[in-house]
Design an enzyme around this catalytic site. Structure first.
Site, PDB file in Angstrom:
ATOM      1  N   MET A 164      11.506   5.280  -6.791  1.00 11.28           N
ATOM      2  CA  MET A 164      10.305   5.550  -5.998  1.00 11.28           C
ATOM      3  C   MET A 164      10.145   4.492  -4.919  1.00 11.28           C
ATOM      4  O   MET A 164      10.390   3.309  -5.148  1.00 11.28           O
ATOM      5  CB  MET A 164       9.079   5.563  -6.899  1.00 11.28           C
ATOM      6  CG  MET A 164       9.052   6.777  -7.775  1.00 11.28           C
ATOM      7  SD  MET A 164       7.438   6.965  -8.528  1.00 11.28           S
ATOM      8  CE  MET A 164       7.771   8.411  -9.521  1.00 11.28           C
ATOM      9  N   SER A 165       9.740   4.937  -3.736  1.00 12.37           N
ATOM     10  CA  SER A 165       9.544   4.027  -2.605  1.00 12.37           C
ATOM     11  C   SER A 165       8.619   4.694  -1.600  1.00 12.37           C
ATOM     12  O   SER A 165       8.685   5.913  -1.407  1.00 12.37           O
ATOM     13  CB  SER A 165      10.893   3.740  -1.937  1.00 12.37           C
ATOM     14  OG  SER A 165      10.701   3.179  -0.658  1.00 12.37           O
ATOM     15  N   SER A 166       7.774   3.894  -0.974  1.00 13.04           N
ATOM     16  CA  SER A 166       6.912   4.437   0.089  1.00 13.04           C
ATOM     17  C   SER A 166       7.768   5.053   1.189  1.00 13.04           C
ATOM     18  O   SER A 166       7.357   5.995   1.859  1.00 13.04           O
ATOM     19  CB  SER A 166       6.024   3.343   0.670  1.00 13.04           C
ATOM     20  OG  SER A 166       5.316   2.688  -0.366  1.00 13.04           O
ATOM     21  N   ARG A 167       8.965   4.511   1.383  1.00  9.18           N
ATOM     22  CA  ARG A 167       9.840   5.001   2.467  1.00  9.18           C
ATOM     23  C   ARG A 167      10.465   6.360   2.151  1.00  9.18           C
ATOM     24  O   ARG A 167      11.014   7.000   3.046  1.00  9.18           O
ATOM     25  CB  ARG A 167      10.930   3.981   2.781  1.00  9.18           C
ATOM     26  CG  ARG A 167      10.388   2.738   3.475  1.00  9.18           C
ATOM     27  CD  ARG A 167      11.501   1.843   3.990  1.00  9.18           C
ATOM     28  NE  ARG A 167      10.997   0.782   4.853  1.00  9.18           N
ATOM     29  CZ  ARG A 167      10.756  -0.468   4.446  1.00  9.18           C
ATOM     30  NH1 ARG A 167      10.965  -0.819   3.205  1.00  9.18           N
ATOM     31  NH2 ARG A 167      10.287  -1.364   5.311  1.00  9.18           N
ATOM     32  N   HIS A 212       4.340   1.473  -7.977  1.00  8.16           N
ATOM     33  CA  HIS A 212       3.303   0.428  -7.870  1.00  8.16           C
ATOM     34  C   HIS A 212       2.372   0.474  -9.078  1.00  8.16           C
ATOM     35  O   HIS A 212       1.971  -0.548  -9.612  1.00  8.16           O
ATOM     36  CB  HIS A 212       2.438   0.649  -6.627  1.00  8.16           C
ATOM     37  CG  HIS A 212       3.151   0.558  -5.326  1.00  8.16           C
ATOM     38  ND1 HIS A 212       3.370   1.657  -4.518  1.00  8.16           N
ATOM     39  CD2 HIS A 212       3.683  -0.498  -4.659  1.00  8.16           C
ATOM     40  CE1 HIS A 212       3.995   1.279  -3.419  1.00  8.16           C
ATOM     41  NE2 HIS A 212       4.204  -0.020  -3.476  1.00  8.16           N
ATOM     42  N   GLN A 261      11.542  -4.656 -10.142  1.00  9.33           N
ATOM     43  CA  GLN A 261      12.989  -4.849 -10.157  1.00  9.33           C
ATOM     44  C   GLN A 261      13.657  -4.014  -9.046  1.00  9.33           C
ATOM     45  O   GLN A 261      14.764  -4.306  -8.623  1.00  9.33           O
ATOM     46  CB  GLN A 261      13.526  -4.440 -11.539  1.00  9.33           C
ATOM     47  CG  GLN A 261      14.994  -4.648 -11.747  1.00  9.33           C
ATOM     48  CD  GLN A 261      15.407  -6.112 -11.687  1.00  9.33           C
ATOM     49  OE1 GLN A 261      14.714  -6.989 -12.181  1.00  9.33           O
ATOM     50  NE2 GLN A 261      16.550  -6.373 -11.053  1.00  9.33           N
ATOM     51  N   GLY A 280       0.804  -1.226   0.000  1.00  7.01           N
ATOM     52  CA  GLY A 280       0.000   0.000   0.000  1.00  7.01           C
ATOM     53  C   GLY A 280       0.834   1.271   0.000  1.00  7.01           C
ATOM     54  O   GLY A 280       2.024   1.260  -0.288  1.00  7.01           O
ATOM     55  N   TYR A 281       0.166   2.381   0.315  1.00  4.68           N
ATOM     56  CA  TYR A 281       0.760   3.720   0.192  1.00  4.68           C
ATOM     57  C   TYR A 281       1.308   3.856  -1.224  1.00  4.68           C
ATOM     58  O   TYR A 281       2.489   4.153  -1.446  1.00  4.68           O
ATOM     59  CB  TYR A 281       1.838   3.973   1.256  1.00  4.68           C
ATOM     60  CG  TYR A 281       1.893   5.438   1.638  1.00  4.68           C
ATOM     61  CD1 TYR A 281       0.875   6.001   2.398  1.00  4.68           C
ATOM     62  CD2 TYR A 281       2.921   6.259   1.197  1.00  4.68           C
ATOM     63  CE1 TYR A 281       0.886   7.344   2.712  1.00  4.68           C
ATOM     64  CE2 TYR A 281       2.943   7.604   1.514  1.00  4.68           C
ATOM     65  CZ  TYR A 281       1.932   8.143   2.275  1.00  4.68           C
ATOM     66  OH  TYR A 281       1.957   9.470   2.583  1.00  4.68           O
ATOM     67  N   LEU A 282       0.421   3.636  -2.175  1.00  7.00           N
ATOM     68  CA  LEU A 282       0.807   3.442  -3.573  1.00  7.00           C
ATOM     69  C   LEU A 282       1.409   4.697  -4.203  1.00  7.00           C
ATOM     70  O   LEU A 282       0.953   5.809  -3.953  1.00  7.00           O
ATOM     71  CB  LEU A 282      -0.419   3.002  -4.378  1.00  7.00           C
ATOM     72  CG  LEU A 282      -1.097   1.726  -3.874  1.00  7.00           C
ATOM     73  CD1 LEU A 282      -2.313   1.399  -4.733  1.00  7.00           C
ATOM     74  CD2 LEU A 282      -0.139   0.554  -3.835  1.00  7.00           C
TER      75      LEU A 282
HETATM   76  P1  AMP Z   1       5.881  -2.672  -1.684  1.00  9.80           P
HETATM   77  O1  AMP Z   1       4.549  -2.025  -1.505  1.00  9.80           O
HETATM   78  O2  AMP Z   1       7.041  -1.813  -1.334  1.00  9.80           O
HETATM   79  O3  AMP Z   1       5.945  -4.050  -1.071  1.00  9.80           O
HETATM   80  O4  AMP Z   1       6.021  -2.911  -3.249  1.00  9.80           O
HETATM   81  C1  AMP Z   1       5.073  -3.664  -3.957  1.00  9.80           C
HETATM   82  C2  AMP Z   1       5.631  -4.009  -5.310  1.00  9.80           C
HETATM   83  O5  AMP Z   1       5.914  -2.810  -6.018  1.00  9.80           O
HETATM   84  C3  AMP Z   1       6.946  -4.792  -5.227  1.00  9.80           C
HETATM   85  O6  AMP Z   1       6.962  -5.784  -6.247  1.00  9.80           O
HETATM   86  C4  AMP Z   1       7.976  -3.731  -5.473  1.00  9.80           C
HETATM   87  O7  AMP Z   1       9.171  -4.230  -6.025  1.00  9.80           O
HETATM   88  C5  AMP Z   1       7.245  -2.842  -6.469  1.00  9.80           C
HETATM   89  N1  AMP Z   1       7.821  -1.498  -6.468  1.00  9.80           N
HETATM   90  C6  AMP Z   1       7.964  -0.649  -5.429  1.00  9.80           C
HETATM   91  N2  AMP Z   1       8.599   0.478  -5.808  1.00  9.80           N
HETATM   92  C7  AMP Z   1       8.866   0.339  -7.130  1.00  9.80           C
HETATM   93  C8  AMP Z   1       9.516   1.157  -8.113  1.00  9.80           C
HETATM   94  N3  AMP Z   1      10.020   2.337  -7.804  1.00  9.80           N
HETATM   95  N4  AMP Z   1       9.610   0.670  -9.363  1.00  9.80           N
HETATM   96  C9  AMP Z   1       9.109  -0.536  -9.695  1.00  9.80           C
HETATM   97  N5  AMP Z   1       8.500  -1.361  -8.816  1.00  9.80           N
HETATM   98  C10 AMP Z   1       8.374  -0.929  -7.554  1.00  9.80           C
END
Ligand code: AMP
Length: 276
Positions: free
Chosen positions: A181-184, A34, A145, A28-30
């Site tokens: 990109m990252s939720s963090r 995502h 990836q 989540g926190y898309l």
């Molecule tokens: P998460 O919510 O962090 O567990 O991520 C869920 C899915 O989204 C996982 O397969 C992650 O690898 C993918 N994901 C997260 N950030 C990115 C990003 N910047 N680019 C591509 N895939 C991502």
């Protein structure tokens, strides 16, 4: 779009979904990263299931499970717009009932890199993904990836356990300056955010050195380290050049090699990678 919180509801819905069924597991926190997975899964499958579950078992005791950002309402609105058919958003008790006691361990691949830095992390990831696969029964599952080792571990788990599905890798989505990109990323203050672009710069440097003929992993790692250390707030946890299939460290770089790292900025831990 159906919003489903229980396994029983999903089980009764599943036979009505036209195949192949695409599945995107998330915490989540898309963000746009995502959504690129969601769009690819949407385009490639008549049915699309997305899950939102902040999986407690993949966080270490001193990690950010409690602080992990959550905004289910916004997530659901985004997924509605992307045309998801089903969103599975279970409680922790639904996924881990009190007597839950079976775990998936993927072995060596899960013990290196992130696995070494975060003991138990991939046991939590593999277990929840196996459980989600059994509940959703997707034909194709999409992973970023960005979390390169997670992708490798999930592929290995699916192969070893004879799971009848395809695991599909989606390239990393980046901010305009290159930060993955990252939720963090929301944890970063302004100065940390500025300096965090150095992860991407270090990966680019590795690619440039390799393309220029440098094959000595130690030499490349040395230059990457020096570049990262120019940012005063960056604290390198690990930085690695490994075989992209076995994850064994390489002395001499040869393709496919996974260049990956974890770097802390204050309390925020960022990871990034590139395959050369
Ligand atoms: P998460 O919510 O962090 O567990 O991520 C869920 C899915 O989204 C996982 O397969 C992650 O690898 C993918 N994901 C997260 N950030 C990115 C990003 N910047 N680019 C591509 N895939 C991502």
């Amino acid at each position: 779009m159906k919003i489903v919180a229980t396994i029983a509801e999903l089980r009764s819905l599943r036979p009505k979904l036209a195949g192949p069924v695409g599945f995107v597991p998330t915490m989540g926190y898309l963000h746009e990263g995502h959504l690129v997975l969601v769009r690819q899964a949407r385009a490639e499958n008549p049915s699309l299931v997305v899950s939102i579950f902040v999986n407690p078992t993949q966080f270490g005791p001193h990690e950010d499970f409690k602080q992990y950002p959550r905004d289910p309402e916004r997530d659901l609105a985004l997924l509605e717009k992307e045309g998801a058919d089903v969103v599975f958003i279970p409680s922790a008790e639904e996924i881990y009932p009190p007597d839950f006691n079976s775990w998936v361990e993927v072995g060596k691949l899960a013990e290196r890199l992130e696995g070494a830095a975060r003991p138990g992390h991939f046991r939590g990831v593999a277990t929840v993904v196996a459980r989600l696969f059994n509940i959703v029964q997707p034909d194709k599952a999409y992973f970023g990836q960005k979390d390169a080792q997670q992708l490798i571990v999930i592929k290995k788990m699916a192969a070893d356990l004879g799971m009848d599905l395809e695991v599909i890798a989606v390239p990393t989505v980046r901010e305009p300056d290159g930060l993955a990109m990252s939720s963090r990323n929301t944890y970063l203050n302004d100065e940390e955010r500025k300096q965090a672009v150095v992860l991407y710069q270090a990966l680019n440097l590795a690619q440039k050195l390799y393309a220029g003929g440098e094959k000595d992993a130690k030499a490349i790692l040395r230059q990457m380290t020096a570049l990262i250390q120019q940012q005063p707030l960056a604290d390198i946890e690990y930085i690695s050049i490994a075989d992209a299939e076995t994850l064994e460290e390489l002395d001499t770089v040869r393709p496919p090699a996974l260049v990956s790292m974890a770097v802390r900025f204050g309390k925020t831990r960022l990871i990034d990678n590139v395959v050369v």
